[in-house]
Design a protein around this motif. Structure first.
Motif, PDB file in Angstrom:
ATOM      1  N   ALA A  51       0.841  -1.206   0.000  1.00 26.15           N
ATOM      2  CA  ALA A  51       0.000   0.000   0.000  1.00 26.15           C
ATOM      3  C   ALA A  51       0.868   1.245   0.000  1.00 26.15           C
ATOM      4  O   ALA A  51       1.841   1.340   0.748  1.00 26.15           O
ATOM      5  CB  ALA A  51      -0.913  -0.004   1.216  1.00 26.15           C
TER       6      ALA A  51
ATOM      7  N   GLY B  58       3.594   2.584  -5.235  1.00 29.40           N
ATOM      8  CA  GLY B  58       3.545   3.325  -6.500  1.00 29.40           C
ATOM      9  C   GLY B  58       4.793   3.263  -7.347  1.00 29.40           C
ATOM     10  O   GLY B  58       4.883   3.934  -8.368  1.00 29.40           O
TER      11      GLY B  58
ATOM     12  N   LEU C 154      -1.589   5.548  -4.923  1.00 32.91           N
ATOM     13  CA  LEU C 154      -2.504   4.514  -5.395  1.00 32.91           C
ATOM     14  C   LEU C 154      -3.012   4.911  -6.776  1.00 32.91           C
ATOM     15  O   LEU C 154      -3.226   6.089  -7.062  1.00 32.91           O
ATOM     16  CB  LEU C 154      -3.684   4.366  -4.432  1.00 32.91           C
ATOM     17  N   CYS C 155      -3.225   3.915  -7.630  1.00 35.93           N
ATOM     18  CA  CYS C 155      -3.682   4.172  -8.994  1.00 35.93           C
ATOM     19  C   CYS C 155      -5.161   4.539  -9.008  1.00 35.93           C
ATOM     20  O   CYS C 155      -6.001   3.793  -8.496  1.00 35.93           O
ATOM     21  CB  CYS C 155      -3.443   2.925  -9.852  1.00 35.93           C
TER      22      CYS C 155
END
Length: 83
Positions: free
Chosen positions: A5, A8, A41-42
């Motif tokens: 988490a 990236g 996060l995407c």
């Protein structure tokens, strides 16, 4: 295992040659994807507009190692090795 988490690294280190919403020409290596949010996060996770290369990329302990910094280092090295 699953992605770390807030990492990236896979959205920064490698080049992506296919179009990304907001980056019509893809992205160069080392450039942060515009779809990576402030929490790393995407924004396109689960979205059909997400590039196929991103769909296919998956967590790998040999690549991601123990930290975001290690993952960035390994991905950057792999990017340079495949130019």
């Amino acid at each position: 295992m699953s992605c770390r988490a807030g990492c990236g690294a896979c959205c920064i280190a490698p080049s992506i040659t296919s179009p990304i919403p907001g980056m019509a020409q893809g992205k160069p290596a080392g450039v942060r994807c515009v779809q990576l949010d402030d929490g790393n996060l995407c924004r396109l996770f689960g979205d059909p507009r997400r590039p196929e290369v991103c769909w296919r990329f998956d967590y790998d302990p040999e690549l991601c190692l123990d930290s975001r910094e290690q993952a960035l280092t390994v991905l950057t090295e792999w990017e340079h090795a495949t130019r």
